[in-house]
Design a protein around this motif. Sequence first.
Motif, short mmCIF file in Angstrom:
data_model
loop_
_atom_site.label_atom_id
_atom_site.label_comp_id
_atom_site.label_asym_id
_atom_site.label_seq_id
_atom_site.Cartn_x
_atom_site.Cartn_y
_atom_site.Cartn_z
N ALA A 6 0.83 -1.21 0.00
CA ALA A 6 0.00 0.00 0.00
C ALA A 6 0.86 1.26 0.00
CB ALA A 6 -0.93 -0.01 1.22
N PHE A 7 1.94 1.25 0.77
CA PHE A 7 2.83 2.41 0.84
C PHE A 7 3.43 2.72 -0.52
CE2 PHE A 7 7.09 4.21 1.43
CZ PHE A 7 6.80 5.32 2.19
N PHE A 8 3.95 1.71 -1.19
CA PHE A 8 4.58 1.94 -2.49
C PHE A 8 3.55 2.26 -3.56
CE2 PHE A 8 8.38 0.38 -0.58
CZ PHE A 8 9.41 0.87 -1.36
N ALA A 9 2.37 1.69 -3.45
CA ALA A 9 1.33 1.99 -4.44
C ALA A 9 0.90 3.44 -4.36
CB ALA A 9 0.14 1.06 -4.22
N VAL A 10 0.71 3.95 -3.12
CA VAL A 10 0.19 5.30 -2.93
C VAL A 10 1.26 6.36 -3.11
CG1 VAL A 10 -0.88 6.88 -1.26
CG2 VAL A 10 -1.67 4.52 -1.44
#
Length: 533
Positions: A6-10
Amino acid sequence: MAVPVAFFAVFFAYPVTAIVARGLKTGGTWQPGRIGDVLAQSDVRQVLWFTTWQALVSTALTLLIALPGAYVFARFDFPGRQVLRAVVTVPFVLPTVVVGTAFMALVGRGGLLDELWGVRLDTTVWAILLAHVFFNYAVVVRTVGGLWSQLDPRQEEAARMLGASRFAAWRTVTLPALAPAVAAAALMVFLFTFTSFGVVQILGGPAFSTLEVEIYRQTSEIFDLSTAAVLTMIQFVAVGAILALHAWTVRRRETALRLVDASATARRPRGAGQWALLGSVVATVAVLILLPLAVLVQRSFGAAGLGYYRTLTEDDGGVFLAAPIEAVGNSLQYAVAATAIAVLIGSLAAVALTRRDAGRLVRGFDALLMLPLGVSAVTVGFGFLIALDEPPLDLRASWILVPLAQALVGVPFVVRTMLPVLRAVDVRLREAAAVLGASPWRAWREVDLPMVRRALLIAAGFAFAVSLGEFGATVFIARPENPTLPVAVARLLGRPGDLNYGQAMALSTILMIVCAVALLVLERLRTDRTGEF
């Protein structure tokens, strides 16, 4: 994996995709033909050519100069070895802005060479190449030297006893074993020089431009997002190929070798030849690494003594909205927040990657974690401003934007530091704890954490040092009243006048000292199991 994904996606995939998509759209319509139009421009082809050949030459020079140092640190035991090892690593954790500033003080107008012999290199490519060797010397020494120190020397001695000359034994026994480490180091150096920004921005001037510098120029000066988007895509493809090759060479190094305890292979130099080799490496370190740093410190004092440092506490009402010294506090606060984020995200990812039941998709995420090191930081920074500007992610006016961008660069270092140690933990210890009734969280706390605590501290130290020096993304998103140290140095160097130059040298010296102290603490914590870069 949920939190790291989620961190890298956002905060990575979404901003980069948003800025590239905006650049390739005209009136809401995709313009794929724009890629060919940009590549047809002669100045763009010149930038691509310069980016590639300077990275190749920088890599070759770094290997040529650093491989003797890797051998000396791997095979020789001499007084001051640990201190010298820490010294050669200082440039790697220094911000590229400081590296460029140090070499400007050495080879630029009014620099040491200019004063002594009237020689200036700041208008030539040699200043860039030497700065790249200075910056990446430690990559070769630690990556190749770390493996070299664990190769069993008895194999080469056996070849000598069977009649092979010293060179033939090295070429047929040691070199093939070292080849994966040399290839991995060469690829990392090529990656760092291919995406070079701060060094080229300061030393290259208008004559030389890498892809990263050109993306910055197209984005912030010309406001041509279309051209910047195409260049970002080109850099992304190149970096992806480099990282894929690097992952392959690392797997070869991990699976093809039988290693011994590194402490058993180092010995005192014997004979005039080995002492001469040690002396030449020490002289190289003194000239290539210590001299630029010493000149940087000397220029920070100048003829005014502590005058430049005193003026850092004054608000000039010009380039800064606050006193320049406040950039020190800003950088420390941002770096602490970025370190906390990077350690949390990186530790979760490392734990997931070491699970025996991890699927192929999870293992493939390991390579994606390295992408922030090579993807244009300028694109990430500008993408933050473009993508994170409306609810529920309206962060453009928030202070957390800077630590988030810095954490993206710190996470790969956390993962690379934690993985070797986590993989060394015997899974049967966890199973035994589970049989005795421990929950998964308690088993991790009681079994894994004591073993990885030191590696966790080292990972935090690397993330802290890297966050302090991040420049490419921060230059876009740091607020004018709260600049970081690298941004403050770049602003001062961009203004004429001896006072601005002296203040830039003073701030660079402060930043260098903070990074060096962090590195010395890391060197004391480092263990052989923690691994190298």
